[in-house]
Motif scaffolding. Structure first.
Motif, mmCIF file in Angstrom:
data_model
loop_
_atom_site.group_PDB
_atom_site.id
_atom_site.type_symbol
_atom_site.label_atom_id
_atom_site.label_comp_id
_atom_site.label_asym_id
_atom_site.label_seq_id
_atom_site.Cartn_x
_atom_site.Cartn_y
_atom_site.Cartn_z
ATOM 1 N N LEU A 2 -0.659 -9.248 -0.986
ATOM 2 C CA LEU A 2 -0.198 -8.176 -1.859
ATOM 3 C C LEU A 2 -1.080 -6.958 -1.633
ATOM 4 O O LEU A 2 -2.282 -7.015 -1.867
ATOM 5 C CB LEU A 2 -0.243 -8.611 -3.317
ATOM 6 N N GLN A 3 -0.463 -5.875 -1.200
ATOM 7 C CA GLN A 3 -1.235 -4.719 -0.794
ATOM 8 C C GLN A 3 -0.514 -3.430 -1.155
ATOM 9 O O GLN A 3 0.714 -3.333 -1.017
ATOM 10 C CB GLN A 3 -1.481 -4.764 0.708
ATOM 11 N N LEU A 4 -1.279 -2.454 -1.616
ATOM 12 C CA LEU A 4 -0.805 -1.100 -1.837
ATOM 13 C C LEU A 4 -1.665 -0.163 -1.004
ATOM 14 O O LEU A 4 -2.892 -0.279 -0.998
ATOM 15 C CB LEU A 4 -0.910 -0.700 -3.310
ATOM 16 N N VAL A 5 -1.027 0.775 -0.336
ATOM 17 C CA VAL A 5 -1.731 1.730 0.505
ATOM 18 C C VAL A 5 -1.264 3.131 0.162
ATOM 19 O O VAL A 5 -0.072 3.432 0.228
ATOM 20 C CB VAL A 5 -1.503 1.443 1.998
ATOM 21 N N GLU A 6 -2.224 3.993 -0.191
ATOM 22 C CA GLU A 6 -1.934 5.396 -0.442
ATOM 23 C C GLU A 6 -2.109 6.197 0.842
ATOM 24 O O GLU A 6 -2.952 5.873 1.682
ATOM 25 C CB GLU A 6 -2.859 5.977 -1.520
ATOM 26 N N SER A 7 -1.340 7.258 0.955
ATOM 27 C CA SER A 7 -1.482 8.172 2.070
ATOM 28 C C SER A 7 -1.054 9.564 1.621
ATOM 29 O O SER A 7 -0.434 9.727 0.575
ATOM 30 C CB SER A 7 -0.662 7.720 3.278
ATOM 31 N N GLY A 8 -1.381 10.562 2.417
ATOM 32 C CA GLY A 8 -0.938 11.919 2.167
ATOM 33 C C GLY A 8 -1.989 12.853 1.606
ATOM 34 O O GLY A 8 -1.720 14.049 1.439
ATOM 35 N N GLY A 9 -3.170 12.345 1.310
ATOM 36 C CA GLY A 9 -4.217 13.203 0.798
ATOM 37 C C GLY A 9 -4.767 14.121 1.871
ATOM 38 O O GLY A 9 -4.482 13.976 3.060
ATOM 39 N N GLY A 10 -5.557 15.081 1.436
ATOM 40 C CA GLY A 10 -6.153 16.020 2.361
ATOM 41 C C GLY A 10 -6.673 17.240 1.652
ATOM 42 O O GLY A 10 -6.822 17.261 0.430
ATOM 43 N N LEU A 11 -6.942 18.267 2.425
ATOM 44 C CA LEU A 11 -7.453 19.538 1.923
ATOM 45 C C LEU A 11 -6.315 20.534 1.787
ATOM 46 O O LEU A 11 -5.527 20.716 2.725
ATOM 47 C CB LEU A 11 -8.519 20.087 2.871
ATOM 48 N N VAL A 12 -6.226 21.174 0.637
ATOM 49 C CA VAL A 12 -5.185 22.155 0.383
ATOM 50 C C VAL A 12 -5.773 23.300 -0.428
ATOM 51 O O VAL A 12 -6.699 23.104 -1.221
ATOM 52 C CB VAL A 12 -3.983 21.500 -0.341
#
Length: 125
Positions: A2-12
């Motif tokens: 069971l795994q959740l992975v976040e993505s899409g972060g960065g500098l803005v």
């Protein structure tokens, strides 16, 4: 398993937008309430959004209301957090979490069983 992975972060830059994604493996997000939380250094973890299993009930705190939108993409086992009009005070590590179904979704970590590793969002000039 069971795994959740976040993505899409960065500098803005202030006023800009980012879309964060939370993708699950080992279970189907359709059957879980999903919450987004953030934590800045030295501050308490804060719930910024949640979405019910139905997809049509959501919660936002006043700090992000009107700027953030949460949505489900069930075909891809993913939940998105669209963040508009970003401010420097939005800078934090953002986490997604899945919890068993409740009549409504809640912005408290207690209700969530599975957590991702977090993705950094930095809003700065």
């Amino acid at each position: 398993q069971l795994q959740l992975v976040e993505s899409g972060g960065g500098l803005v830059q202030p006023g800009g937008s980012l879309r964060l994604s939370c993708t699950a493996s080992g279970f189907t997000l359709d059957y879980y309430n999903i919450g987004w939380f953030r934590q800045a250094p030295g501050k308490e973890r804060e719930g910024v959004s949640c979405i019910h299993t139905s997809g049509d009930r959501t919660n936002f705190p006043n700090s992000v209301k009107g700027r953030f939108t949460i949505s489900r993409d069930n075909a891809n086992n993913t939940v998105h957090l669209l963040m508009n009009s970003l401010k420097p005070e939005d800078t934090a590590v953002y986490y997604c979490a899945a919890g068993v179904d409740q009549p409504m979704c809640w912005l408290y970590p207690y209700y969530y069983d599975y957590w991702g590793q977090g993705t950094q969002v930095t809003v700065s000039s």
